[in-house]
Write a protein that holds these residues in place. Structure first.
Motif, PDB file in Angstrom:
ATOM      1  N   MET A 294      46.543  44.792  44.988  1.00  0.00           N
ATOM      2  CA  MET A 294      46.251  45.808  43.985  1.00  0.00           C
ATOM      3  C   MET A 294      46.053  47.155  44.669  1.00  0.00           C
ATOM      4  O   MET A 294      45.530  47.230  45.783  1.00  0.00           O
ATOM      5  CB  MET A 294      44.994  45.421  43.194  1.00  0.00           C
ATOM      6  CG  MET A 294      44.781  46.225  41.930  1.00  0.00           C
ATOM      7  SD  MET A 294      43.673  45.399  40.770  1.00  0.00           S
ATOM      8  CE  MET A 294      42.146  45.413  41.687  1.00  0.00           C
ATOM      9  N   ASP A 295      46.463  48.229  44.012  1.00  0.00           N
ATOM     10  CA  ASP A 295      46.346  49.568  44.574  1.00  0.00           C
ATOM     11  C   ASP A 295      44.891  49.870  44.912  1.00  0.00           C
ATOM     12  O   ASP A 295      43.992  49.638  44.100  1.00  0.00           O
ATOM     13  CB  ASP A 295      46.870  50.584  43.557  1.00  0.00           C
ATOM     14  CG  ASP A 295      47.092  51.955  44.153  1.00  0.00           C
ATOM     15  OD1 ASP A 295      46.115  52.527  44.684  1.00  0.00           O
ATOM     16  OD2 ASP A 295      48.216  52.463  44.075  1.00  0.00           O
ATOM     17  N   PRO A 296      44.621  50.391  46.127  1.00  0.00           N
ATOM     18  CA  PRO A 296      43.233  50.700  46.514  1.00  0.00           C
ATOM     19  C   PRO A 296      42.530  51.658  45.553  1.00  0.00           C
ATOM     20  O   PRO A 296      41.293  51.647  45.465  1.00  0.00           O
ATOM     21  CB  PRO A 296      43.395  51.327  47.907  1.00  0.00           C
ATOM     22  CG  PRO A 296      44.688  50.806  48.417  1.00  0.00           C
ATOM     23  CD  PRO A 296      45.574  50.640  47.228  1.00  0.00           C
TER      24      PRO A 296
ATOM     25  N   LEU B  43      42.256  51.416  42.543  1.00  0.00           N
ATOM     26  CA  LEU B  43      41.667  50.655  41.439  1.00  0.00           C
ATOM     27  C   LEU B  43      40.500  49.777  41.869  1.00  0.00           C
ATOM     28  O   LEU B  43      39.845  49.169  41.020  1.00  0.00           O
ATOM     29  CB  LEU B  43      42.740  49.772  40.779  1.00  0.00           C
ATOM     30  CG  LEU B  43      44.009  50.496  40.326  1.00  0.00           C
ATOM     31  CD1 LEU B  43      44.960  49.524  39.660  1.00  0.00           C
ATOM     32  CD2 LEU B  43      43.675  51.652  39.407  1.00  0.00           C
ATOM     33  N   GLY B  44      40.205  49.711  43.165  1.00  0.00           N
ATOM     34  CA  GLY B  44      39.181  48.794  43.638  1.00  0.00           C
ATOM     35  C   GLY B  44      39.748  47.399  43.773  1.00  0.00           C
ATOM     36  O   GLY B  44      40.951  47.178  43.680  1.00  0.00           O
ATOM     37  N   ASP B  45      38.869  46.426  43.965  1.00  0.00           N
ATOM     38  CA  ASP B  45      39.355  45.054  44.146  1.00  0.00           C
ATOM     39  C   ASP B  45      38.961  44.117  43.016  1.00  0.00           C
ATOM     40  O   ASP B  45      39.316  42.939  43.022  1.00  0.00           O
ATOM     41  CB  ASP B  45      38.865  44.483  45.482  1.00  0.00           C
ATOM     42  CG  ASP B  45      37.345  44.382  45.566  1.00  0.00           C
ATOM     43  OD1 ASP B  45      36.659  44.646  44.553  1.00  0.00           O
ATOM     44  OD2 ASP B  45      36.850  44.025  46.647  1.00  0.00           O
ATOM     45  N   CYS B  46      38.222  44.617  42.029  1.00  0.00           N
ATOM     46  CA  CYS B  46      37.789  43.797  40.892  1.00  0.00           C
ATOM     47  C   CYS B  46      37.052  42.543  41.342  1.00  0.00           C
ATOM     48  O   CYS B  46      37.222  41.448  40.777  1.00  0.00           O
ATOM     49  CB  CYS B  46      38.959  43.420  39.989  1.00  0.00           C
ATOM     50  SG  CYS B  46      39.695  44.809  39.122  1.00  0.00           S
TER      51      CYS B  46
ATOM     52  N   ASN C 189      42.086  40.296  27.235  1.00  0.00           N
ATOM     53  CA  ASN C 189      42.119  41.528  28.016  1.00  0.00           C
ATOM     54  C   ASN C 189      42.652  41.213  29.416  1.00  0.00           C
ATOM     55  O   ASN C 189      42.050  40.418  30.141  1.00  0.00           O
ATOM     56  CB  ASN C 189      40.694  42.102  28.095  1.00  0.00           C
ATOM     57  CG  ASN C 189      40.604  43.407  28.851  1.00  0.00           C
ATOM     58  OD1 ASN C 189      41.456  43.735  29.664  1.00  0.00           O
ATOM     59  ND2 ASN C 189      39.543  44.155  28.599  1.00  0.00           N
ATOM     60  N   ILE C 190      43.759  41.857  29.801  1.00  0.00           N
ATOM     61  CA  ILE C 190      44.312  41.637  31.140  1.00  0.00           C
ATOM     62  C   ILE C 190      44.193  42.900  31.998  1.00  0.00           C
ATOM     63  O   ILE C 190      44.916  43.050  33.004  1.00  0.00           O
ATOM     64  CB  ILE C 190      45.779  41.152  31.082  1.00  0.00           C
ATOM     65  CG1 ILE C 190      46.688  42.161  30.364  1.00  0.00           C
ATOM     66  CG2 ILE C 190      45.854  39.789  30.411  1.00  0.00           C
ATOM     67  CD1 ILE C 190      48.177  41.843  30.509  1.00  0.00           C
ATOM     68  N   GLY C 191      43.270  43.778  31.659  1.00  0.00           N
ATOM     69  CA  GLY C 191      43.040  44.991  32.436  1.00  0.00           C
ATOM     70  C   GLY C 191      42.147  44.721  33.631  1.00  0.00           C
ATOM     71  O   GLY C 191      41.037  45.249  33.735  1.00  0.00           O
ATOM     72  N   THR C 192      42.615  43.906  34.517  1.00  0.00           N
ATOM     73  CA  THR C 192      41.822  43.445  35.657  1.00  0.00           C
ATOM     74  C   THR C 192      42.766  43.084  36.806  1.00  0.00           C
ATOM     75  O   THR C 192      43.934  43.467  36.800  1.00  0.00           O
ATOM     76  CB  THR C 192      40.942  42.254  35.228  1.00  0.00           C
ATOM     77  OG1 THR C 192      40.054  41.915  36.291  1.00  0.00           O
ATOM     78  CG2 THR C 192      41.759  41.041  34.821  1.00  0.00           C
ATOM     79  N   SER C 193      42.285  42.347  37.766  1.00  0.00           N
ATOM     80  CA  SER C 193      43.118  41.910  38.888  1.00  0.00           C
ATOM     81  C   SER C 193      43.963  40.705  38.498  1.00  0.00           C
ATOM     82  O   SER C 193      43.674  39.995  37.530  1.00  0.00           O
ATOM     83  CB  SER C 193      42.231  41.526  40.070  1.00  0.00           C
ATOM     84  OG  SER C 193      41.439  40.399  39.731  1.00  0.00           O
ATOM     85  N   ALA C 194      45.004  40.455  39.298  1.00  0.00           N
ATOM     86  CA  ALA C 194      45.817  39.254  39.091  1.00  0.00           C
ATOM     87  C   ALA C 194      44.966  37.999  39.237  1.00  0.00           C
ATOM     88  O   ALA C 194      45.160  37.006  38.522  1.00  0.00           O
ATOM     89  CB  ALA C 194      46.972  39.240  40.088  1.00  0.00           C
ATOM     90  N   GLU C 195      43.998  38.054  40.146  1.00  0.00           N
ATOM     91  CA  GLU C 195      43.135  36.881  40.366  1.00  0.00           C
ATOM     92  C   GLU C 195      42.319  36.542  39.121  1.00  0.00           C
ATOM     93  O   GLU C 195      42.173  35.366  38.759  1.00  0.00           O
ATOM     94  CB  GLU C 195      42.202  37.142  41.547  1.00  0.00           C
ATOM     95  CG  GLU C 195      42.886  37.165  42.900  1.00  0.00           C
ATOM     96  CD  GLU C 195      43.654  38.459  43.156  1.00  0.00           C
ATOM     97  OE1 GLU C 195      44.451  38.500  44.116  1.00  0.00           O
ATOM     98  OE2 GLU C 195      43.462  39.448  42.392  1.00  0.00           O
TER      99      GLU C 195
END
Length: 384
Positions: free
Chosen positions: A1-3, A5-8, A362-368
């Motif tokens: 994920m782009d830095p 955005l953080g790492d969630c 809601n999928i506004g998060t990390s892939a994990e």
């Protein structure tokens, strides 16, 4: 994920005190309310920090908001906005409510296209406006479309005074095309009804789709419409309380000017929105790229783990509309996902009776965390 955005990290997210992270016990993964998990864009954070450092915590001033939104609209939406017709509001629903209160008579009808954003129903009830439904038409492949015959009938009812259009549509993520918007404009003009256009998710249109702001149409209704937008969804700053209304005409602008005390935004929300629209476009690009990946990931995970669940990837935003009727979870599958999988989705019936058997994820998060949400949903289905 782009830095950017953080790492969630779930450990970090759990420290938050927003509604999303405090509504349920710690063992529940929250994927319901329309709030993303990404870190705030640094220019937005800096704008708020700088204000606090100055003790700048007073009442809002419109300042550069009109010019900032005009800058964004020109660059990203192909829309030449007059900054003088941009008005701050606390949030989109409050803006819609105040405009409807001003321009429609009590007891009159307002047309909606369910399944649609639940607060539309709630706010119209508070206003004592009658809800007139023109439901969306659902195809065999799970996609939806505007039903213009139903819309024509609804707008023709004798007491209907307004139409509230959601574009991009929540919860579907549908982006209505130009020819559809022109048909909407023709129908509203023919029936002489006011038009409110909620475009709050427009900043989050994903690759492969194009958002057409209603105000850009070459049609008389473009001047009669009120457009509502915000940085709140695109940049995840709903808690800072600032949206915008764009008036289509001088008369509409005069009405909004008269009602400014009923439409006070947050001062920090105004400052944050200016920073979003002008200095945080790289962050927005990172979000759009991540959401594009997430919708493809969700489609693959559902195919592998929950093939009974129908999903048509949206063209905008971070909300996924899931057809769960084949799971046997009844009218409100979110109840079972919560009880048996410890994952919180939004109830389908919240979006109208047409949402029975559906849920919004809601999928506004990390892939994990998208992967974890589907794993928990699958666990709930296996426990059936």
């Amino acid at each position: 994920m782009d830095p950017l955005l953080g790492d969630c990290s779930l450990a970090q997210l759990a420290k938050r005190k927003s509604h999303k992270w405090r509504e349920y016990p710690p063992d529940v993964l929250p994927a319901f309310v329309a709030e993303m998990d990404y870190m705030v864009a640094e220019p937005i954070a800096a704008a708020v920090r700088d204000a606090l450092a100055l003790g700048d915590t007073g009442y809002p001033y419109v300042g550069e908001l009109g010019e900032a939104f005009a800058f964004f609209a020109a660059r990203r939406l192909g829309w030449a906005v007059d900054p003088a017709r941009v008005f701050p509001i606390p949030d989109v629903m409050t803006g819609i409510s105040e405009v409807l209160a001003a321009i429609t008579p009590p007891g009159s009808g307002v047309v909606l296209n369910p399944p649609v954003y639940g607060p539309f129903f709630l706010r119209l009830g508070y206003l004592r406006r009658r809800i007139v439904e023109a439901p969306l038409r659902r195809a065999d492949d799970g996609s939806y479309d505007l039903d213009f015959d139903a819309l024509d009938r609804a707008l023709a009812e004798s007491d209907v005074s307004a139409y509230l259009l959601c574009n991009p549509h929540n919860p579907l993520g549908q982006v209505w095309r130009k020819h559809q918007l022109l048909t909407v404009a023709d129908l509203c003009q023919r029936h002489d009804v006011a038009l409110m256009v909620d475009e709050i998710h427009a900043p989050l249109v994903l690759p492969g789709a194009e958002h057409v702001p209603f105000a850009t149409l070459d049609h008389p209704m473009a001047e009669r419409a009120y457009t509502f937008n915000s940085a709140s969804k695109g940049w995840n700053i709903a808690g800072l309380k600032c949206g915008i209304t764009v008036a289509g005409s001088a008369d509409s602008a005069a009405m909004l000017t008269e009602r400014w005390e009923a439409l006070l935004a947050s001062h920090h929300g105004v400052l944050a929105s200016v920073a979003a629209f002008t200095k945080s476009l790289d962050w927005l690009d990172a979000v759009i790229a991540q959401l594009d990946q997430n919708r493809a990931l969700l489609a693959r995970l559902l195919t592998e783990q929950l093939p009974e669940v129908g999903y048509v990837p949206g063209a905008a935003s971070f909300l996924a509309w899931l057809d769960c009727r084949k799971l046997g979870f009844g009218d409100d599958p979110a109840v079972q996902f919560l009880a048996k999988g410890r994952v919180a989705l939004t109830s389908g019936p919240y979006f109208g009776t047409q949402g029975a058997g559906f849920a919004r994820l809601n999928i506004g998060t990390s892939a994990e965390l998208v992967t974890e949400a589907v794993r928990r949903m699958s666990m709930a289905a296996s426990a059936q």
